[in-house]
Every structure is written in structure tokens, then in C-alpha cells.
Motif scaffolding. Structure first.
Motif, PDB file in Angstrom:
ATOM      1  N   ASN A  75      40.333  42.507  33.409  1.00 29.64           N
ATOM      2  CA  ASN A  75      40.008  41.797  34.455  1.00 29.64           C
ATOM      3  C   ASN A  75      38.723  42.113  34.903  1.00 29.64           C
ATOM      4  O   ASN A  75      37.930  41.078  35.336  1.00 29.64           O
ATOM      5  N   ASN A  78      36.605  39.747  32.951  1.00 28.14           N
ATOM      6  CA  ASN A  78      36.480  38.474  33.572  1.00 28.14           C
ATOM      7  C   ASN A  78      35.671  38.222  34.826  1.00 28.14           C
ATOM      8  O   ASN A  78      35.017  37.148  34.871  1.00 28.14           O
ATOM      9  N   ILE A  79      35.712  39.357  35.675  1.00 28.98           N
ATOM     10  CA  ILE A  79      34.868  39.277  36.983  1.00 28.98           C
ATOM     11  C   ILE A  79      33.410  39.079  36.640  1.00 28.98           C
ATOM     12  O   ILE A  79      32.607  38.477  37.252  1.00 28.98           O
ATOM     13  N   ILE A  82      32.722  35.806  35.902  1.00 29.61           N
ATOM     14  CA  ILE A  82      32.775  35.040  37.094  1.00 29.61           C
ATOM     15  C   ILE A  82      31.288  35.082  37.966  1.00 29.61           C
ATOM     16  O   ILE A  82      30.742  34.288  38.128  1.00 29.61           O
ATOM     17  N   CYS A 103      26.516  43.419  42.129  1.00 26.54           N
ATOM     18  CA  CYS A 103      28.001  43.493  41.769  1.00 26.54           C
ATOM     19  C   CYS A 103      28.218  43.313  40.205  1.00 26.54           C
ATOM     20  O   CYS A 103      29.006  44.233  39.655  1.00 26.54           O
ATOM     21  N   TYR A 107      30.100  46.166  38.168  1.00 27.83           N
ATOM     22  CA  TYR A 107      31.118  46.010  37.289  1.00 27.83           C
ATOM     23  C   TYR A 107      30.550  46.597  35.849  1.00 27.83           C
ATOM     24  O   TYR A 107      31.710  47.214  35.198  1.00 27.83           O
ATOM     25  N   SER A 141      34.330  48.219  43.035  1.00 27.82           N
ATOM     26  CA  SER A 141      34.909  47.061  43.600  1.00 27.82           C
ATOM     27  C   SER A 141      34.527  46.993  45.128  1.00 27.82           C
ATOM     28  O   SER A 141      34.392  45.906  45.787  1.00 27.82           O
ATOM     29  N   LEU A 160      33.312  36.815  45.972  1.00 27.50           N
ATOM     30  CA  LEU A 160      34.418  37.850  45.018  1.00 27.50           C
ATOM     31  C   LEU A 160      35.698  38.662  45.682  1.00 27.50           C
ATOM     32  O   LEU A 160      36.417  39.250  45.406  1.00 27.50           O
ATOM     33  N   GLU A 163      38.555  38.548  43.814  1.00 30.24           N
ATOM     34  CA  GLU A 163      38.655  39.473  42.644  1.00 30.24           C
ATOM     35  C   GLU A 163      38.424  40.813  42.695  1.00 30.24           C
ATOM     36  O   GLU A 163      39.054  41.832  42.050  1.00 30.24           O
ATOM     37  N   ASN A 164      37.730  41.246  43.775  1.00 24.99           N
ATOM     38  CA  ASN A 164      37.633  42.574  44.264  1.00 24.99           C
ATOM     39  C   ASN A 164      38.887  43.175  44.598  1.00 24.99           C
ATOM     40  O   ASN A 164      39.107  44.303  44.018  1.00 24.99           O
ATOM     41  N   TYR A 167      41.131  43.696  41.411  1.00 22.86           N
ATOM     42  CA  TYR A 167      40.465  44.845  40.624  1.00 22.86           C
ATOM     43  C   TYR A 167      40.970  46.105  41.225  1.00 22.86           C
ATOM     44  O   TYR A 167      41.240  47.147  40.731  1.00 22.86           O
TER      45      TYR A 167
END
Length: 185
Positions: A75, A78-79, A82, A103, A107, A141, A160, A163-164, A167
Motif C-alpha cells: 500500500n 502504491n501511495i 500516487i 509526504c 513514505y 502517515s 491524500l 490513502e493516509n 495506511y
């Protein structure tokens, strides 16, 4: 003889899948009772989908810890994709782009923390180090999301947020399972 093979092998896999499903349900139920940040439905759905996609059949809680950390890493990767894509978006202002760059760094650090957690958990069974590293990944995150809120006068919103949150939840699953293992020893 061939007929028996066609019946026995699928039944074996079906029973393994059923045992894995039961383990996921039981573990998520216990974890969500012990941690208000963990949603039971999210936990079950995430792990069940991961088990189906990977065709892994976890047999014990330790397997679920590994599966949840792998899922979280996937994941996070993937972020990062993004974020990289969002940095190309010309509609974002400079403040949002600066936050997105931060970010991206967070990540990347988070994935490194998860790698360290997996090594600690799998190699030396060091639950404390695994816990610290998963906690660091979780914090990354939160930090990513929080920085978008620092500029309230501009009413900046994070691209995000979802997504955050996902995660964060995935990290909570790993932390909860590590804590459950710790309590058993």
C-alpha cells in the motif's frame, strides 16, 4: 484413483482457506476490541483480500503479522506512485506540492521502517523493535496528513486523506497483532 485426486485436493485447499478465514476473523475481532483505532470490518476485508490474492493460507498469528506488514508495504509503494503522479499535477499550488514532496520522503522512510520491522520480527523475533518500526511507519502517515492542516488560512486540503487513513489502519493491524503476540509470551 484419479477421481479421488480431483475431490481430495480441492477439499484440502478449501479447508485450508476456511482455517485461514477463521484465523483472520478471530484475530481481527480480538484486535479491534483492544484497539479503538482498528475497524473490525476493515481488518477482515483487508487481510482476507490479501490472503486470496497471494494464495497464502495463514496458520498462526505470526503469519498474519507478516501478511499485514507486506500488505502495508504494498500500500505504501502504491501511495508513493500516487504522490509522484500528483506532483506532476499543474493545478496544485506550491504549498501543496511542498507538502507532497515531504509526504514522498515520509513514505520512503516509512517503507524503510517496515523493512526493519519485518527483519526484527522474522529474524530475531524482536517484538519491541518490530513494534517501534511499525509505529514509526504509522506516524509518517499522520505527519503527512497533518502538514496539510498547518496552513488553515488557505483552507488547504490533503489530496491524500483517504490513502493516509488506509495506511494508518494497515499499520494499526500489524501493531495490534504484534501486541497480541507479546501478551501471549
Amino acid at each position: 484413483m484419479r477421481f479421488l485426486t480431483y475431490i481430495i485436493i480441492p477439499l484440502f485447499f478449501l479447508s485450508q482457506s476456511s482455517n485461514a478465514s477463521n484465523l483472520i476473523v478471530r484475530s481481527c475481532r480480538e484486535a479491534s476490541k483492544n484497539d479503538p483505532n482498528l475497524g473490525y470490518d476493515f481488518c477482515v476485508t483487508s487481510l482476507y483480500e490479501a490472503a486470496c490474492k497471494s494464495k497464502l493460507h495463514p496458520k498462526k498469528l505470526e503469519d498474519l503479522v507478516n501478511m499485514s506488514m507486506q500488505l502495508t508495504k504494498s500500500n505504501g509503494t502504491n501511495i508513493i506512485s500516487i504522490i509522484s503522479h500528483d506532483l506532476q499535477n499543474q493545478t496544485h499550488g506550491e504549498y501543496v506540492k511542498a507538502c507532497l514532496r515531504d509526504c514522498l520522503d515520509l513514505y520512503n522512510d516509512s517503507l524503510s521502517s517496515l523493512d526493519n520491522a519485518m527483519v526484527a520480527f522474522n529474524t530475531s523475533k524482536d517484538l519491541d523493535t518490530a513494534n517501534i518500526n511499525v509505529s514509526a511507519a504509522l506516524d509518517d502517515s499522520v505527519t503527512c496528513e497533518d502538514q496539510f492542516k498547518e496552513r488553515k488560512e488557505e483552507n488547504e486540503t490533503s489530496p491524500l486523506t483517504e490513502e493516509n487513513h488506509v495506511y494508518f489502519q494497515l499499520n494499526v493491524i500489524s501493531l495490534s497483532f504484534i501486541q497480541m503476540i507479546r501478551q501471549r509470551y
